[in-house]
Design an enzyme around this catalytic site. Structure first.
Site, PDB file in Angstrom:
ATOM      1  N   ASP A   1       0.843  -0.694   0.308  1.00 51.70           N
ATOM      2  CA  ASP A   1       0.297   0.238   0.166  1.00 51.70           C
ATOM      3  C   ASP A   1       0.805   1.427   0.038  1.00 51.70           C
ATOM      4  OD1 ASP A   1      -2.472   0.435  -0.660  1.00 51.70           O
ATOM      5  OD2 ASP A   1      -3.536   0.214   1.197  1.00 51.70           O
TER       6      ASP A   1
ATOM      7  N   ASP B   1      -0.229 -11.162   7.340  1.00 51.44           N
ATOM      8  CA  ASP B   1       0.262  -9.955   7.619  1.00 51.44           C
ATOM      9  C   ASP B   1       1.561 -10.041   7.382  1.00 51.44           C
ATOM     10  OD1 ASP B   1      -1.938  -8.488   8.572  1.00 51.44           O
ATOM     11  OD2 ASP B   1      -1.784  -8.554  10.620  1.00 51.44           O
TER      12      ASP B   1
ATOM     13  N   ASP C   1       3.995  -9.475   8.897  1.00 48.45           N
ATOM     14  CA  ASP C   1       5.450 -10.152  10.408  1.00 48.45           C
ATOM     15  C   ASP C   1       3.974 -11.134  11.240  1.00 48.45           C
ATOM     16  OD1 ASP C   1       3.227  -9.074  11.317  1.00 48.45           O
ATOM     17  OD2 ASP C   1       4.087  -7.645  13.429  1.00 48.45           O
TER      18      ASP C   1
ATOM     19  N   ASP D   1     -11.964  -6.913   9.938  1.00 47.26           N
ATOM     20  CA  ASP D   1     -12.081  -9.055   9.640  1.00 47.26           C
ATOM     21  C   ASP D   1     -12.877  -9.365  10.136  1.00 47.26           C
ATOM     22  OD1 ASP D   1     -11.050  -7.699  12.199  1.00 47.26           O
ATOM     23  OD2 ASP D   1      -8.956  -8.523  11.519  1.00 47.26           O
TER      24      ASP D   1
END
Lengths: 70, 865, 244
Positions: free
Chosen positions: B310, B357, B359, B454
């Site tokens: 993004d 994600d 990480d 989510d």
């Protein structure tokens, strides 16, 4: 730790199955298989002993740029 | 004179040294210090008197020595080499003889009871009468069966209603709570789920009775202030009661879903697009995840990895090209993460979408263990796995509880999601999950209206009739938020988002959901509204102490008889159900820390759900120095001050108030003290402990070896690893100079890998290695040998200490006390100055306290025996 | 008692050093071990500090009197014994070969007599192990055969063309830095069910052991090669297991 544990400790899939309590769980070690394919692509002698013909599909469809003798 | 000089050498003032040497000389005159016993003691005095061992001699030392001597003689064994053994002390032996009679009597009654309770479920299950009754009920046909159960239910409801509503006087209530409490205490020992259900029913009964009593007989209608404040407290309690009941529903029967095997034939396996959305995170963070994703055990032609950037960063594009993964960027950030995902969906073609994600590093077994359910159930839209963290979250590293106690998330991922799964109400948590593409298309992509896309996406999937599953196996791990501020920001976002959903797409209303799905969602959202009620509880006793308002208009003893059982039962059940995932009372700490911060955003979201921007959680980074996060702590300091004032008022009311209020004052004070300690615990969390390492190191125990430049290889144990380095403990000590070029040998499932590195430091057998110059293939292999091992995170909770409610309660109280100590320690000088003397004085007094002797070193033992 | 016959799949794979190391490792695990050098080049003895000139061995002792072959048996340590080949002149060697051909079950009988005294007998054989090969005695069927090989192209070619029958395969001098070696090990692991799941790494300590005239476990107890051999010994105990 005994020698057997030592060896076992490194087999992550076996340990996974053991921890999940499902020793018969089906698991396909695909990274191992693809490494095997890469090895045969890297070395003609290996490919030959595996029964691949050098003009065969296996080599042409899956060319690998990482094949580098070390 | 030599003695005087020796004292002076150890830093004593001239006068002190003089007094002490005269004293010692006198001791030599009066006692036979040259006897072997005395010599043995004097030879090891540093061990026997650890408090005096390495301090500057002062005038108080003889007294300290005397206290320690008396204590050594009476209580503790004077044989430290054998370790502490309480039973050896003479005083303790004497006390034990005194108490053993009564103790043995209690044990004589308790032991058989406990044994009986442990056996009881099996006895009932195997009993003949039960089987006969069941058969008779079955024999009476479906109608008969139904009538029987309805009658049973109605009778049960009637009894419950009676238990909840019938007014008791003091003694009746006492007997009632003792009976129920006794039952619950006995049931604790019974294994199995049925006793758990029974305990839950008892707890619900007691709690309902408490609330009923509160509504019917504790409001002071005659006084407006009392009534208003009382009502506020009562509403907060009603909220807690509701959340308690709903959480019982949610966690009553965790599903523990097994792995569904995939077909042998790989052509039947679906194609998967693995997407890694990123916004502003470091490339170093994303890199590891991508490399782990590339090593997933899934057919190469059926898996495509995409970085969804993004931030549209050139370095990311180059990296994607280098490793050969897809790269999708966009130039507006509309809809934040959900918008990013939706934008990517337009370009993806796979049957399934796996979301990580940037990480969260997946282990290689991730897809093979999760995808099976999609093939089993064509309506399966979501398989979620836990979010596991290999670094300590701010609670853990500030409290030092990392890996010893379950962390904050474990309750949700260990129990609640599994409980949700029973009702087909698993939430999507934004990462470490697989979704069915057609299901996403069916609901128009990821939900973008709220900041928690989510949970909202999952809600819409459920509304559209899709199914969900939860696999409670940690198959991915990531970095936890590393500072309290970041943690709080993240929770604020969740809280706001959940409340937004509650307003915009209320799960209790609308179509498509089952009753229990509605309840699970409602509870998740209600949970985040806990801020205001928690603050009300933290200030409630002040209403009486400061304003003299009767918020609970009832005799203090009666109140205790109602509220204590309510709390004890809830704790007993929670300890039994949640114990492995969250220790009793720690929820209070977590809630207290967040209360102030989530209160405002949730209230704002509740009243105007469309306001507020999307916050991205900041991760990775170091705390500059050992410090207290004053910013975060401020509201709690104010609360603490208020409660302290309340305590002052309590003293005043006790001294000068009417005697009929004594009970109320005492109960209020106890409540204030409890609140103070909870606030103290929150402050303890705010005291940040320094994080030194740039890369988070993951502790492990894996066989490894080191190859030195001279061609020698030495085996060892890999004890930790990180993105950029590893630590290996060799079997024998090696003298390795820093910057020595070495090779690290690692193995995974029969394949060996070599990684070139440099020695950073050597401490005895431990060698720290930096792995800076790895090639791309080596980096991938390294991640596969470390972070992406299939069994990596499975044994993580093995080192948790088991939950014991009472112990846990005292832990939390001790933590509260520590919080205040830390506040003073880190406070600016002008605050510390007036308090310092008090601390110094208590330290000085404490220094007279006896200590545990140190173990004697082995050669000193030899020399004396 | 278990008899293990070790031989290289080709020459120079380091079989003799492995025999010495393995004998020592089994001994440290509390086993009674005999190592027999059946290789006329007679190098095994050097791992146990015998002099370069020393010529004694079973072949020499049995030359005059057949029955005196076992007099060459040496005790290295309590429970660890060595039977060197001995140094023979070329014509004597030819005579021995003739004799062996005439009595093919010579070593079958000799092993019989040793049977009761040892838990393990390790035989160090020359590289080629086809029956009827000069200098190679016939062995009983119960012998566990272990072929030592290096992960290189030559060994792979030999494995592909000649095969290894039911023999166990032990990879020696494995160096994971080499891509080829990693690839070969992976392939063999897939294709040969008798590949022992424990390799011995290429380690300077293994090379230094002979120069230091001792088995590697004694020369460098903390080396990786030593641990590899120890694991191998443990594996043998489990695999060729017998009641010790």
């Amino acid at each position: 730790m005994t020698q057997d544990d030592w060896k076992q400790r490194n087999d992550d899939i076996a340990r996974l199955k053991q921890r999940l309590g499902d020793e018969d769980m089906a698991y396909q070690d695909i990274s191992r298989e693809s490494e095997l394919l890469a090895a045969c692509r890297r070395w003609p002698l290996l490919a030959e002993s595996e029964g691949w013909s050098l003009q065969g599909d296996a080599l042409n469809t899956q060319t690998d740029d990482k094949a580098q003798p070390v | 004179m030599t003695r005087y000089r020796r004292y002076r050498q150890r830093g004593a003032l001239p006068f002190t040294a003089a007094v002490l040497s005269v004293g010692t000389a006198l001791a030599w005159l009066l006692l036979r210090l040259d006897s072997p016993q005395w010599q043995r003691l004097l030879g090891n005095w540093r061990q026997y008197y650890p408090q005096l061992a390495y301090k500057r001699p002062t005038l108080g030392d003889p007294l300290r020595g005397l206290v320690q001597t008396v204590w050594l003689l009476l209580i503790r064994p004077a044989r430290p080499a054998r370790g502490a053994d309480l039973s050896r002390g003479r005083g303790v032996r004497w006390l034990r003889r005194l108490g053993s009679g009564s103790l043995a009597m209690v044990q004589r009654v308790r032991q058989p009871l406990v044994q009986l309770m442990r056996r009881l479920p099996r006895m009932i299950g195997g009993s003949h009468a039960l089987a006969q009754t069941q058969q008779r009920i079955k024999a009476s046909g479906t109608t008969g069966e139904r009538v029987f159960y309805w009658v049973l239910a109605i009778v049960g409801m009637f009894i419950a209603l009676l238990c909840v509503t019938s007014p008791f006087n003091l003694y009746a209530q006492l007997i009632f709570v003792l009976t129920l409490g006794g039952m619950a205490m006995l049931m604790r020992y019974m294994p199995g789920r049925f006793p758990t259900l029974m305990m839950i029913i008892l707890s619900i009964t007691i709690s309902c009775r408490y609330l009923w009593w509160r509504y019917t007989s504790t409001l002071h209608w005659a006084n407006d202030l009392d009534l208003i404040l009382g009502m506020i407290l009562l509403l907060a309690e009603t909220y807690s009661w509701l959340v308690l009941i709903l959480s019982f529903v949610q966690s009553v029967w965790p599903l523990r879903r097994p792995v569904k095997a995939l077909p042998e034939d790989r052509r039947l396996w679906p194609t998967v697009d693995l997407v890694i959305p990123t916004y502003n995170e470091d490339l170093s963070v994303v890199r590891t995840t991508v490399m782990a994703a590339l090593g997933l055990d899934w057919p190469r032609d059926k898996l495509t990895v995409y970085i969804l950037d993004d931030g549209a960063r050139e370095s990311f594009r180059a990296f994607a090209k280098e490793v050969g993964v897809g790269y999708i960027d966009r130039h507006d950030n509309r809809g934040a993460k959900a918008g990013n995902l939706n934008h990517a969906l337009e370009r993806l073609t796979g049957d399934l979408v796996a979301v990580f994600d940037c990480d969260h590093i997946p282990v290689r077994a991730f897809l093979q263990l999760t995808v099976g359910w999609f093939l089993q159930d064509p309506k399966m839209a979501l398989v979620q796995t836990p979010h596991h963290f290999f670094s300590a979250d701010p609670f853990e590293h500030n409290l030092g509880s990392f890996r010893r106690k379950p962390n904050e998330g474990e309750l949700f991922y260990g129990l609640i999601q599994d409980g949700n799964d029973l009702w087909n109400a698993t939430f999507f948590c934004g990462s470490c999950a697989v979704l069915r593409r057609s299901a996403l298309d069916d609901i128009g992509g990821f939900a973008t209206q709220t900041v928690t896309e989510d949970a909202h996406t999952a809600l819409r999937l459920h509304r559209a009739g899709w199914n969900s599953a939860y696999m409670r196996i940690p198959l991915a791990a990531g970095l936890a938020t590393d500072s309290l501020a970041a943690h709080v920001r993240q929770r604020i976002r969740w809280a706001r988002g959940m409340v937004q959903i509650f307003r915009l797409d209320n799960p209790l209303l609308g179509k498509g959901l089952s009753l229990f799905q509605r309840l699970c969602y409602a509870n998740a959202m209600l949970h985040f509204l806990s801020g205001l009620p928690r603050l009300i509880f933290l200030t409630a006793p002040l209403a009486f102490l400061l304003l003299h308002a009767y918020v609970i208009y009832a005799p203090a003893v009666l109140l205790l008889l109602y509220v204590l059982p309510h709390m004890v039962h809830a704790s007993l059940v929670n300890s039994r159900v949640q114990g492995p995932y969250r220790q009793t009372f720690w929820g209070e700490v977590y809630e207290s820390v967040l209360a102030w911060y989530i209160m405002r955003p949730t209230l704002v979201a509740l009243f105007s759900p469309k306001r507020g921007a999307f916050d991205v959680t900041v991760k990775g980074g170091m705390n500059q120095s050992d410090r207290l996060d004053w910013q975060i702590a401020r509201p709690y300091l104010v609360l603490a001050a208020l409660n302290l004032v309340g305590l002052g008022f309590a003293v005043w009311r006790f001294s000068y108030g009417p005697s009929n209020e004594y009970g109320t004052v005492v109960v209020s004070s106890l409540w204030v003290i409890y609140n103070l300690l909870l606030i103290g615990a929150a402050l303890a969390v705010a005291a940040e402990v320094r994080q030194v390492r740039k890369f988070q190191r993951v502790p492990v125990k894996l066989p490894a070896a080191l190859r030195l430049p001279d061609g020698h290889l030495y085996p060892g144990l890999l004890y930790d690893y990180s993105d950029g380095g590893a630590g290996i403990e060799l079997d024998t000590e090696r003298d390795l100079a820093p910057a020595t070029e070495v090779m690290l040998l690692l193995e995974r499932a029969g394949r060996e890998f070599v990684f070139p590195g440099k020695v950073m430091r050597t401490v005895e057998r431990q060698v720290g290695i930096s792995l800076a110059g790895l090639t791309l293939q080596q980096r991938i292999d390294y991640v596969q040998c470390t972070f992406a091992r299939a069994d990596n995170w499975l044994g993580w909770s093995d080192s948790h200490v088991p939950d014991r409610p009472l112990r846990s309660f005292f832990d939390v109280l001790a933590l509260g006390a520590m919080g205040y100590y830390r506040v003073i320690e880190y406070a600016p000088a002008w605050v510390r100055w007036p308090i310092q003397p008090i601390i110094s004085a208590s330290r000085w007094l404490l220094s007279y306290f006896p200590r545990m002797p140190r173990p004697l070193s082995s050669d000193s033992m030899k020399s004396t025996t | 008692m278990t008899v293990v016959a070790l031989s290289g799949i080709r020459g120079g794979t380091g079989t003799t050093s492995v025999v010495a190391a393995l004998g020592f490792a089994l001994h440290t695990l509390g086993q009674r071990v005999l190592m027999v050098d059946l290789n006329p080049r007679n190098l095994l003895r050097l791992h146990f500090n015998l002099a370069l000139e020393s010529a004694d061995g079973w072949a020499v002792a049995g030359q005059e009197d057949e029955a005196r072959w076992s007099e060459a048996l040496l005790q290295v340590l309590e429970g660890l014994h060595l039977l060197p080949y001995g140094t023979l002149a070329a014509n004597a060697l030819a005579g021995l070969e003739l004799h062996q051909r005439a009595h093919p079950d010579l070593w079958v009988q000799r092993l019989q007599t040793l049977h009761a005294h040892f838990d393990w007998i390790l035989l160090d054989l020359p590289a080629t192990l086809a029956d009827g090969q000069p200098g190679v005695p016939m062995l009983p069927d119960t012998v566990m055969r272990l072929r030592v090989l290096e992960a290189d192209a030559a060994c792979h070619a030999l494995l592909s063309t000649e095969g290894a029958g039911d023999d166990y395969l032990l990879v020696n001098r494995f160096d994971p830095i080499s891509q080829l070696q990693r690839d070969l090990l992976l392939l063999w692991g897939e294709r040969h069910s008798r590949l022992i799941p424990q390799v011995i790494h290429r380690d300077e300590a293994m090379a230094g052991a002979l120069a230091w005239k001792s088995p590697v476990g004694y020369y460098a107890p903390d080396a990786l090669a030593t641990r590899d051999v120890r694991s191998l010994a443990t594996w043998l105990l489990a695999e060729g297991g017998h009641d010790a």
